[in-house]
Design a protein around this motif. Structure first.
Motif, PDB file in Angstrom:
ATOM      1  N   UNK A  77       0.971  -1.244   0.008  1.00  0.00           N
ATOM      2  CA  UNK A  77       0.062  -0.030  -0.066  1.00  0.00           C
ATOM      3  C   UNK A  77       0.745   1.146   0.087  1.00  0.00           C
ATOM      4  N   UNK A  78       0.348   2.270  -0.493  1.00  0.00           N
ATOM      5  CA  UNK A  78       0.993   3.742  -0.466  1.00  0.00           C
ATOM      6  C   UNK A  78       0.909   4.296   0.903  1.00  0.00           C
ATOM      7  N   UNK A  79       1.663   5.122   1.235  1.00  0.00           N
ATOM      8  CA  UNK A  79       1.477   6.339   2.269  1.00  0.00           C
ATOM      9  C   UNK A  79       0.372   6.633   2.501  1.00  0.00           C
ATOM     10  N   UNK A  80       0.100   6.969   3.805  1.00  0.00           N
ATOM     11  CA  UNK A  80      -1.288   7.946   4.173  1.00  0.00           C
ATOM     12  C   UNK A  80      -1.202   9.034   3.400  1.00  0.00           C
ATOM     13  N   UNK A  81      -2.424   9.319   2.957  1.00  0.00           N
ATOM     14  CA  UNK A  81      -2.714  10.510   2.374  1.00  0.00           C
ATOM     15  C   UNK A  81      -2.833  11.789   3.529  1.00  0.00           C
ATOM     16  N   UNK A  82      -2.751  13.076   2.670  1.00  0.00           N
ATOM     17  CA  UNK A  82      -2.792  14.125   3.855  1.00  0.00           C
ATOM     18  C   UNK A  82      -3.399  15.343   3.228  1.00  0.00           C
ATOM     19  N   UNK A  83      -4.411  16.126   3.680  1.00  0.00           N
ATOM     20  CA  UNK A  83      -4.737  17.332   3.385  1.00  0.00           C
ATOM     21  C   UNK A  83      -5.222  18.222   4.623  1.00  0.00           C
ATOM     22  N   UNK A  84      -4.528  19.606   4.818  1.00  0.00           N
ATOM     23  CA  UNK A  84      -4.689  20.390   5.857  1.00  0.00           C
ATOM     24  C   UNK A  84      -4.630  19.806   7.208  1.00  0.00           C
ATOM     25  N   UNK A  85      -3.834  18.738   7.471  1.00  0.00           N
ATOM     26  CA  UNK A  85      -3.664  17.905   8.588  1.00  0.00           C
ATOM     27  C   UNK A  85      -4.455  16.769   8.829  1.00  0.00           C
ATOM     28  N   UNK A  86      -5.379  16.672   7.782  1.00  0.00           N
ATOM     29  CA  UNK A  86      -6.469  15.343   8.145  1.00  0.00           C
ATOM     30  C   UNK A  86      -5.944  14.387   7.219  1.00  0.00           C
ATOM     31  N   UNK A  87      -6.026  13.173   7.652  1.00  0.00           N
ATOM     32  CA  UNK A  87      -5.403  12.085   7.067  1.00  0.00           C
ATOM     33  C   UNK A  87      -6.490  11.432   5.881  1.00  0.00           C
ATOM     34  N   UNK A  88      -6.175  11.340   4.655  1.00  0.00           N
ATOM     35  CA  UNK A  88      -6.776  11.003   3.597  1.00  0.00           C
ATOM     36  C   UNK A  88      -6.932   9.465   3.313  1.00  0.00           C
ATOM     37  N   UNK A  89      -7.849   8.642   2.866  1.00  0.00           N
ATOM     38  CA  UNK A  89      -7.493   7.434   2.577  1.00  0.00           C
ATOM     39  C   UNK A  89      -8.076   7.317   1.248  1.00  0.00           C
ATOM     40  N   UNK A  90      -7.368   6.832   0.180  1.00  0.00           N
ATOM     41  CA  UNK A  90      -7.836   6.502  -1.186  1.00  0.00           C
ATOM     42  C   UNK A  90      -9.234   6.094  -1.270  1.00  0.00           C
ATOM     43  N   UNK A  91      -9.612   6.692  -2.367  1.00  0.00           N
ATOM     44  CA  UNK A  91     -11.270   6.110  -2.566  1.00  0.00           C
ATOM     45  C   UNK A  91     -12.142   6.589  -1.589  1.00  0.00           C
ATOM     46  N   UNK A  92     -12.273   6.060  -0.288  1.00  0.00           N
ATOM     47  CA  UNK A  92     -13.074   6.423   0.740  1.00  0.00           C
ATOM     48  C   UNK A  92     -13.117   7.773   0.798  1.00  0.00           C
ATOM     49  N   UNK A  93     -12.210   8.667   1.093  1.00  0.00           N
ATOM     50  CA  UNK A  93     -12.325  10.004   1.033  1.00  0.00           C
ATOM     51  C   UNK A  93     -12.472  10.767  -0.172  1.00  0.00           C
ATOM     52  N   UNK A  94     -12.189  10.103  -1.081  1.00  0.00           N
ATOM     53  CA  UNK A  94     -12.531  10.801  -2.667  1.00  0.00           C
ATOM     54  C   UNK A  94     -14.191  10.674  -2.602  1.00  0.00           C
ATOM     55  N   UNK A  95     -14.673   9.650  -2.393  1.00  0.00           N
ATOM     56  CA  UNK A  95     -16.229   9.736  -2.352  1.00  0.00           C
ATOM     57  C   UNK A  95     -16.918  10.678  -1.379  1.00  0.00           C
ATOM     58  N   UNK A  96     -16.234  10.621  -0.310  1.00  0.00           N
ATOM     59  CA  UNK A  96     -16.674  11.612   0.851  1.00  0.00           C
ATOM     60  C   UNK A  96     -16.692  13.016   0.600  1.00  0.00           C
ATOM     61  N   UNK A  97     -15.540  13.507  -0.103  1.00  0.00           N
ATOM     62  CA  UNK A  97     -15.272  14.857  -0.127  1.00  0.00           C
ATOM     63  C   UNK A  97     -16.115  15.286  -1.476  1.00  0.00           C
ATOM     64  N   UNK A  98     -16.275  14.219  -2.448  1.00  0.00           N
ATOM     65  CA  UNK A  98     -16.961  14.722  -3.699  1.00  0.00           C
ATOM     66  C   UNK A  98     -18.425  15.100  -3.135  1.00  0.00           C
ATOM     67  N   UNK A  99     -19.019  14.076  -2.291  1.00  0.00           N
ATOM     68  CA  UNK A  99     -20.541  14.687  -1.901  1.00  0.00           C
ATOM     69  C   UNK A  99     -20.210  15.953  -1.079  1.00  0.00           C
ATOM     70  N   UNK A 100     -19.322  16.340  -0.340  1.00  0.00           N
ATOM     71  CA  UNK A 100     -19.024  17.666   0.304  1.00  0.00           C
ATOM     72  C   UNK A 100     -19.036  18.788  -0.975  1.00  0.00           C
TER      73      UNK A 100
END
Length: 579
Positions: free
Chosen positions: A152-175
């Motif tokens: 697996x790749x390393x953890x994602x990061x955005x503004x200090x928040x940990x991002x998970x591939x795929x899962x957070x893509x769907x989450x933030x797309x809805x936002x």
């Protein structure tokens, strides 16, 4: 190390290189043309390295150099490495879906191994379909094989928040659809969500399938958990090269490892990990290649008794695969479910699973829970059956809103993805959070290739009201990084006339996960009328690979393999003639 069973003169590669005849002269002279001296291959196992690197495969970027680490290990152990590039199936870029080509890579792998002078193989994969495809091909060929997971790749990061591939893509797309994320923030999420080479770092299909490869016994202990960017991954690659040479001498082949017990171990581990729904399709296909009769009932049995203890997204609420590795990785997880495992199952190490995990530990009880403190009391997946899915469908209850585990809702039906996509953005769409969104003609033949469309987008009008989950039903698959009350793999699929083809908007659908049922609340008489009026959709392919695919692909509950590739189809293929 086990006592050697093979001698140099009965190596498979000796058929190419050893005879004193004109054909072998050609093989030897061409090897010398490449700069190799006879001393480099004579009496040594020739080890194929099937490398799925390509410029269109971000998960395998490191394979371009990692293959050299494998070669180093092979040479150290007295083998002769032969890199063979194989079809690369990038989940990110390949359309319409990599699942359309899983069996093509399996055929590629099998025939590369059959046609070349090789005695064993290191399989380099990791991105979703590459793991099952390479194992399918190697199992059918049945020469000594070891799997090298991309990691697996390393953890994602955005503004200090940990991002998970795929899962957070769907989450933030809805936002973003809800108007809560700016264009600048969205670009920053894109840049931060995948910041190293390697596969998705959530418990998606990639990490699910590499963990399954390990639990079947086809990887080195702990290999599936090592992050791609970790130096330990380089050392593991070299060790794969060393170990495969010994496996050739020991004649340790996939079919000696892939017993029914091994596949039951894989199902058990998958349930405890909060696995991808795709695991069912790939495991069934893999088992059938190995001559083992594994089906949906085996998953259902495991689901009832094995809790989810890996607190990794999307089933978990916080951690990612990097955390899982630090917490003890797959050996640590397996050490906590020993009573559910066949510890006497043989592995590529030449030792049993029990011996491999004898000293395994867990270092963080929140990442890898105990069975008494699971994140979900039953296994990750549940198999539902009823008049809507007589051959079964699957839901991931550990990753959906609990209020939908028993639900009756009104169907809102779409026959194709474009019409569904257009409708969900319509602010006047007649829909509520209690509706059941249905997409059909998205199965193995209908998709074609059963695309990952099953996490249907929630209508924009509902997203803006704060709705983040609702029941969605299809004969498609979904990404292992997806979540929500998505019912998938409806079998038989609608494109060939399965019951899903008969549903109309306004019908009532009832699901009960505890009872493992899903039904269309329409009388049998009415269904007969609809069946008589149903017409086969337009043919997807009239030539080429797609035509062959639709002629021979099996349904989801049977693993979506080609019928002619299964073990029971015809006599075993003989070794190639050399004249």
């Amino acid at each position: 190390m086990a006592e050697n069973k093979k001698s140099p003169d009965n190596l498979r590669s000796a058929r190419w290189f050893a005879p004193d005849d004109l054909r072998a002269f050609g093989h030897r002279s061409r090897a010398m043309q490449m700069g190799y001296a006879p001393e480099e291959w004579k009496g040594r196992p020739v080890i194929a390295i099937l490398n799925t690197w390509s410029d269109a495969q971000p998960c395998h970027m490191h394979f371009k150099s990692r293959v050299d680490d494998v070669k180093r290990g092979i040479l150290m152990a007295g083998g002769f490495p032969m890199e063979l590039p194989a079809l690369s199936l990038s989940e990110s870029f390949l359309k319409p879906t990599t699942m359309l080509y899983r069996n093509l890579l399996a055929m590629d792998a099998e025939e590369l191994l059959r046609g070349h002078p090789v005695d064993g193989v290191v399989l380099m994969g990791g991105c979703d379909k590459t793991t099952p495809a390479l194992l399918l091909g190697a199992t059918s060929m049945n020469i000594p094989a070891i799997y090298l997971p991309a990691g697996p790749m390393l953890r994602g990061n955005w503004k200090g928040k940990t991002l998970g591939s795929g899962s957070d893509a769907w989450k933030y797309w809805d936002e973003r659809r809800a108007g809560k994320i700016s264009d600048k923030d969205w670009v920053d999420v894109e840049a931060g969500i995948a910041r190293s080479y390697g596969t998705c770092m959530t418990m998606g299909t990639a990490s699910t399938m590499t963990a399954i490869a390990e639990s079947i016994g086809m990887t080195l202990p702990g290999a599936s958990s090592i992050p791609a960017a970790d130096a330990g991954h380089i050392r593991m690659a070299s060790e794969c090269g060393r170990r495969i040479v010994d496996m050739v001498w020991e004649d340790l082949t996939p079919k000696k490892i892939q017993t029914r017990s091994a596949f039951e171990n894989a199902i058990t581990v998958a349930m405890a990990m909060g696995c991808s729904t795709n695991a069912i399709i790939h495991l069934i296909a893999q088992a059938r290649r190995a001559g083992q009769d594994i089906g949906l009932d085996d998953f259902e049995k495991a689901s009832r008794k094995v809790p989810v203890i890996a607190n990794v997204r999307p089933s978990g609420d916080k951690y990612l695969m990097e955390d899982f590795y630090y917490a003890g990785g797959l050996p640590g997880l397996m050490s906590r479910i020993k009573p559910h495992l066949h510890l006497d199952a043989l592995t590529v190490t030449g030792q049993t699973l029990g011996e491999n995990i004898a000293r395994a530990e867990v270092y963080n009880d929140d990442v890898i829970r105990t069975v008494d403190n699971p994140i979900y009391a039953e296994g990750a997946l549940a198999v539902l059956k009823g008049n809507l899915a007589p051959d079964g469908c699957v839901i991931k209850p550990s990753a959906c809103d609990t209020r939908f585990l028993k639900h009756t809702g009104t169907a809102l039906v779409f026959d194709d993805y474009p019409s569904m996509k257009k409708a969900v953005d319509d602010p006047n769409l007649d829909v509520t959070a209690d509706h059941v969104l249905i997409l059909r003609n998205a199965g193995p033949q209908g998709g074609p290739g059963m695309p990952e469309w099953g996490m249907l987008p929630i209508p924009t009008k509902l997203v803006k009201r704060g709705v983040r989950d609702m029941v969605r039903l299809s004969d498609a698959r979904m990404s292992g990084t997806s979540y929500g009350a998505c019912i998938l793999h409806v079998s038989p699929e609608s494109y060939i006339g399965g019951p899903l083809a008969l549903v109309k908007t306004g019908d009532k659908i009832t699901l009960d996960v505890a009872a493992r049922t899903i039904n269309l609340d329409v009388s049998e008489d009415e269904l007969k009328k609809r069946r008589a009026a149903w017409k086969q959709p337009e043919t997807r392919f009239e030539r080429g690979y797609g035509w062959m695919f639709t002629k021979h692909i099996k349904q989801a509950n049977e693993g979506c393999d080609f019928d002619f590739l299964e073990t029971t189809f015809g006599k075993p293929v003989a070794e190639p003639s050399i004249f």
